[in-house]
Motif scaffolding. Structure first.
Motif, PDB file in Angstrom:
ATOM      1  N   ALA A 169       0.831  -1.205   0.000  1.00  0.00           N
ATOM      2  CA  ALA A 169       0.000   0.000   0.000  1.00  0.00           C
ATOM      3  C   ALA A 169       0.868   1.259   0.000  1.00  0.00           C
ATOM      4  O   ALA A 169       0.565   2.240  -0.689  1.00  0.00           O
ATOM      5  CB  ALA A 169      -0.933  -0.009   1.205  1.00  0.00           C
ATOM      6  N   LEU A 170       1.960   1.235   0.769  1.00  0.00           N
ATOM      7  CA  LEU A 170       2.877   2.377   0.794  1.00  0.00           C
ATOM      8  C   LEU A 170       3.496   2.618  -0.582  1.00  0.00           C
ATOM      9  O   LEU A 170       3.535   3.744  -1.075  1.00  0.00           O
ATOM     10  CB  LEU A 170       3.987   2.142   1.818  1.00  0.00           C
ATOM     11  N   LEU A 171       3.976   1.540  -1.210  1.00  0.00           N
ATOM     12  CA  LEU A 171       4.608   1.663  -2.522  1.00  0.00           C
ATOM     13  C   LEU A 171       3.601   2.124  -3.572  1.00  0.00           C
ATOM     14  O   LEU A 171       3.909   2.949  -4.435  1.00  0.00           O
ATOM     15  CB  LEU A 171       5.244   0.329  -2.924  1.00  0.00           C
ATOM     16  N   ASP A 172       2.391   1.595  -3.495  1.00  0.00           N
ATOM     17  CA  ASP A 172       1.349   1.979  -4.438  1.00  0.00           C
ATOM     18  C   ASP A 172       0.977   3.447  -4.291  1.00  0.00           C
ATOM     19  O   ASP A 172       0.599   4.103  -5.263  1.00  0.00           O
ATOM     20  CB  ASP A 172       0.120   1.092  -4.201  1.00  0.00           C
ATOM     21  N   GLY A 173       1.118   3.983  -3.085  1.00  0.00           N
ATOM     22  CA  GLY A 173       0.725   5.360  -2.829  1.00  0.00           C
ATOM     23  C   GLY A 173       1.802   6.395  -3.064  1.00  0.00           C
ATOM     24  O   GLY A 173       1.544   7.597  -2.916  1.00  0.00           O
ATOM     25  N   LEU A 174       3.012   5.966  -3.409  1.00  0.00           N
ATOM     26  CA  LEU A 174       4.102   6.920  -3.616  1.00  0.00           C
ATOM     27  C   LEU A 174       3.869   7.778  -4.854  1.00  0.00           C
ATOM     28  O   LEU A 174       3.363   7.301  -5.878  1.00  0.00           O
ATOM     29  CB  LEU A 174       5.435   6.180  -3.782  1.00  0.00           C
ATOM     30  N   ASP A 175       4.265   9.026  -4.759  1.00  0.00           N
ATOM     31  CA  ASP A 175       4.233   9.926  -5.916  1.00  0.00           C
ATOM     32  C   ASP A 175       5.548   9.762  -6.663  1.00  0.00           C
ATOM     33  O   ASP A 175       6.396  10.657  -6.690  1.00  0.00           O
ATOM     34  CB  ASP A 175       4.035  11.366  -5.453  1.00  0.00           C
ATOM     35  N   ALA A 176       5.725   8.582  -7.239  1.00  0.00           N
ATOM     36  CA  ALA A 176       6.985   8.229  -7.899  1.00  0.00           C
ATOM     37  C   ALA A 176       6.710   7.137  -8.917  1.00  0.00           C
ATOM     38  O   ALA A 176       5.666   6.467  -8.873  1.00  0.00           O
ATOM     39  CB  ALA A 176       8.011   7.745  -6.873  1.00  0.00           C
ATOM     40  N   CYS A 177       7.647   6.960  -9.829  1.00  0.00           N
ATOM     41  CA  CYS A 177       7.642   5.809 -10.727  1.00  0.00           C
ATOM     42  C   CYS A 177       8.187   4.628  -9.942  1.00  0.00           C
ATOM     43  O   CYS A 177       9.331   4.664  -9.481  1.00  0.00           O
ATOM     44  CB  CYS A 177       8.515   6.113 -11.948  1.00  0.00           C
ATOM     45  N   VAL A 178       7.376   3.600  -9.748  1.00  0.00           N
ATOM     46  CA  VAL A 178       7.743   2.475  -8.887  1.00  0.00           C
ATOM     47  C   VAL A 178       7.891   1.214  -9.732  1.00  0.00           C
ATOM     48  O   VAL A 178       6.995   0.857 -10.499  1.00  0.00           O
ATOM     49  CB  VAL A 178       6.693   2.249  -7.782  1.00  0.00           C
ATOM     50  N   VAL A 179       9.039   0.533  -9.571  1.00  0.00           N
ATOM     51  CA  VAL A 179       9.302  -0.717 -10.286  1.00  0.00           C
ATOM     52  C   VAL A 179       9.728  -1.759  -9.263  1.00  0.00           C
ATOM     53  O   VAL A 179      10.683  -1.547  -8.510  1.00  0.00           O
ATOM     54  CB  VAL A 179      10.407  -0.556 -11.352  1.00  0.00           C
ATOM     55  N   LEU A 180       9.020  -2.881  -9.232  1.00  0.00           N
ATOM     56  CA  LEU A 180       9.306  -3.953  -8.293  1.00  0.00           C
ATOM     57  C   LEU A 180       9.713  -5.212  -9.040  1.00  0.00           C
ATOM     58  O   LEU A 180       9.177  -5.501 -10.115  1.00  0.00           O
ATOM     59  CB  LEU A 180       8.064  -4.274  -7.441  1.00  0.00           C
ATOM     60  N   ALA A 181      10.656  -5.964  -8.477  1.00  0.00           N
ATOM     61  CA  ALA A 181      11.002  -7.284  -9.000  1.00  0.00           C
ATOM     62  C   ALA A 181      10.410  -8.319  -8.057  1.00  0.00           C
ATOM     63  O   ALA A 181      10.664  -8.283  -6.850  1.00  0.00           O
ATOM     64  CB  ALA A 181      12.513  -7.448  -9.112  1.00  0.00           C
ATOM     65  N   GLU A 182       9.607  -9.222  -8.589  1.00  0.00           N
ATOM     66  CA  GLU A 182       8.900 -10.208  -7.786  1.00  0.00           C
ATOM     67  C   GLU A 182       8.941 -11.571  -8.470  1.00  0.00           C
ATOM     68  O   GLU A 182       8.982 -11.657  -9.698  1.00  0.00           O
ATOM     69  CB  GLU A 182       7.426  -9.811  -7.607  1.00  0.00           C
ATOM     70  N   GLN A 183       8.889 -12.631  -7.656  1.00  0.00           N
ATOM     71  CA  GLN A 183       8.801 -13.971  -8.223  1.00  0.00           C
ATOM     72  C   GLN A 183       7.385 -14.279  -8.697  1.00  0.00           C
ATOM     73  O   GLN A 183       7.181 -15.006  -9.653  1.00  0.00           O
ATOM     74  CB  GLN A 183       9.254 -15.019  -7.210  1.00  0.00           C
ATOM     75  N   ARG A 184       6.400 -13.735  -7.979  1.00  0.00           N
ATOM     76  CA  ARG A 184       5.004 -13.921  -8.375  1.00  0.00           C
ATOM     77  C   ARG A 184       4.248 -12.632  -8.086  1.00  0.00           C
ATOM     78  O   ARG A 184       4.665 -11.835  -7.249  1.00  0.00           O
ATOM     79  CB  ARG A 184       4.368 -15.115  -7.652  1.00  0.00           C
ATOM     80  N   LEU A 185       3.160 -12.433  -8.766  1.00  0.00           N
ATOM     81  CA  LEU A 185       2.415 -11.192  -8.620  1.00  0.00           C
ATOM     82  C   LEU A 185       1.616 -11.209  -7.320  1.00  0.00           C
ATOM     83  O   LEU A 185       0.746 -12.060  -7.136  1.00  0.00           O
ATOM     84  CB  LEU A 185       1.474 -11.001  -9.807  1.00  0.00           C
ATOM     85  N   PRO A 186       1.880 -10.264  -6.407  1.00  0.00           N
ATOM     86  CA  PRO A 186       1.119 -10.220  -5.159  1.00  0.00           C
ATOM     87  C   PRO A 186      -0.346  -9.893  -5.420  1.00  0.00           C
ATOM     88  O   PRO A 186      -0.654  -9.015  -6.229  1.00  0.00           O
ATOM     89  CB  PRO A 186       1.795  -9.092  -4.362  1.00  0.00           C
ATOM     90  N   PRO A 187      -1.266 -10.590  -4.744  1.00  0.00           N
ATOM     91  CA  PRO A 187      -2.694 -10.284  -4.927  1.00  0.00           C
ATOM     92  C   PRO A 187      -3.023  -8.824  -4.661  1.00  0.00           C
ATOM     93  O   PRO A 187      -3.909  -8.256  -5.307  1.00  0.00           O
ATOM     94  CB  PRO A 187      -3.385 -11.212  -3.916  1.00  0.00           C
ATOM     95  N   ALA A 188      -2.295  -8.184  -3.734  1.00  0.00           N
ATOM     96  CA  ALA A 188      -2.571  -6.786  -3.404  1.00  0.00           C
ATOM     97  C   ALA A 188      -2.359  -5.875  -4.610  1.00  0.00           C
ATOM     98  O   ALA A 188      -3.016  -4.838  -4.731  1.00  0.00           O
ATOM     99  CB  ALA A 188      -1.675  -6.333  -2.251  1.00  0.00           C
ATOM    100  N   LEU A 189      -1.453  -6.251  -5.503  1.00  0.00           N
ATOM    101  CA  LEU A 189      -1.191  -5.433  -6.685  1.00  0.00           C
ATOM    102  C   LEU A 189      -2.120  -5.793  -7.844  1.00  0.00           C
ATOM    103  O   LEU A 189      -2.359  -4.984  -8.732  1.00  0.00           O
ATOM    104  CB  LEU A 189       0.265  -5.587  -7.127  1.00  0.00           C
ATOM    105  N   ARG A 190      -2.651  -6.984  -7.813  1.00  0.00           N
ATOM    106  CA  ARG A 190      -3.559  -7.400  -8.880  1.00  0.00           C
ATOM    107  C   ARG A 190      -4.974  -6.877  -8.642  1.00  0.00           C
ATOM    108  O   ARG A 190      -5.643  -6.405  -9.553  1.00  0.00           O
ATOM    109  CB  ARG A 190      -3.591  -8.928  -8.968  1.00  0.00           C
ATOM    110  N   ASP A 191      -5.411  -6.951  -7.390  1.00  0.00           N
ATOM    111  CA  ASP A 191      -6.820  -6.696  -7.110  1.00  0.00           C
ATOM    112  C   ASP A 191      -7.094  -5.382  -6.378  1.00  0.00           C
ATOM    113  O   ASP A 191      -8.158  -4.803  -6.537  1.00  0.00           O
ATOM    114  CB  ASP A 191      -7.399  -7.850  -6.265  1.00  0.00           C
ATOM    115  N   GLY A 192      -6.131  -4.915  -5.566  1.00  0.00           N
ATOM    116  CA  GLY A 192      -6.445  -3.778  -4.715  1.00  0.00           C
ATOM    117  C   GLY A 192      -5.580  -2.555  -4.927  1.00  0.00           C
ATOM    118  O   GLY A 192      -5.598  -1.636  -4.102  1.00  0.00           O
TER     119      GLY A 192
END
Length: 226
Positions: A169-192
């Motif tokens: 939620a913190l990363l999603d709310g940043l006023d910045a270009c955000v790039v994450l490296a993940e092994q699998r897509l977190p549900p929080a980023l897919r749905d919320g």
């Protein structure tokens, strides 16, 4: 395009080519996820954007300007914040001293409001913290107003589910270009997620899918294919 991108990027580690002409874009208005299993090239792509690995060919472009030849420290001075998956804090310094490097004015309130778990740990040496606590400490750098591009490798590694959800939620709310490296897509980023989640799936150093998170097959959110 505002944001950061790789254009036909190739990276070598000795004789081995880790990225095979990768092109991907991270728009400033979206939250971008580089998805892939270990060895897929997602971490190398993130490091190429940060400047901690050099391109063999291709380009890194930020806000339409070629920054390929700018070293990592110059990119950092221009607002690129990179949080690697390992060695992301100064282990011999205390939590307060680590925060002091990012917040030289001594006002840690934003960091401690985001991660109140760090408050009782301020006098502790960072190297004695748990893995999740070290991730929290490292991620406080992404909360700085000067962080215009935030690159994070496995942001919630070692965190409890509740702290991980708060972190996304913190990363999603940043006023910045955000790039994450993940092994699998977190549900929080897919749905919320508040903003659109753009996914680039890598496999064996090449991009095999680019699109919005909702376009991914459900199986890909659980397991990255061989």
């Amino acid at each position: 395009m505002r944001g950061i991108e790789l254009r036909d990027a190739r990276v070598h580690y000795g004789p081995l080519e880790a990225l095979h002409g990768v092109t991907l874009a991270a728009p400033a208005a979206a939250l971008t996820v580089l998805l892939g299993r270990n060895g897929a090239g997602r971490t190398t792509a993130l490091r190429a954007l940060a400047g901690t690995v050099a391109l063999s060919s291709g380009a890194v472009v930020r806000d339409g300007r070629d920054i390929t030849r700018r070293p990592a420290h110059e990119r950092a001075a221009k607002g690129v914040c990179f949080v690697p998956d390992h060695l992301a804090v100064f282990a011999s310094l205390t939590v307060a001293e680590n925060l002091g490097l990012s917040y030289p004015a001594g006002d840690f309130s934003r960091a401690l409001d985001a991660y109140p778990e760090l408050r009782p740990l301020l006098p502790r040496r960072a190297g004695t913290l748990s893995g999740g606590e070290q991730r929290m400490l490292a991620l406080t750098r992404a909360l700085l107003p000067s962080a215009e591009v935030v690159l994070v490798d496995e942001p919630t590694q070692g965190m409890s589910p509740a702290v991980a959800a708060r972190t996304y939620a913190l990363l999603d709310g940043l006023d910045a270009c955000v790039v994450l490296a993940e092994q699998r897509l977190p549900p929080a980023l897919r749905d919320g997620a508040r903003r659109t989640a753009v996914v680039h799936e890598l496999r064996r150093g090449a991009v095999v899918f680019s699109g919005e998170a909702g376009e991914l097959r459900p199986a890909r959110t659980r397991r990255v294919p061989e």
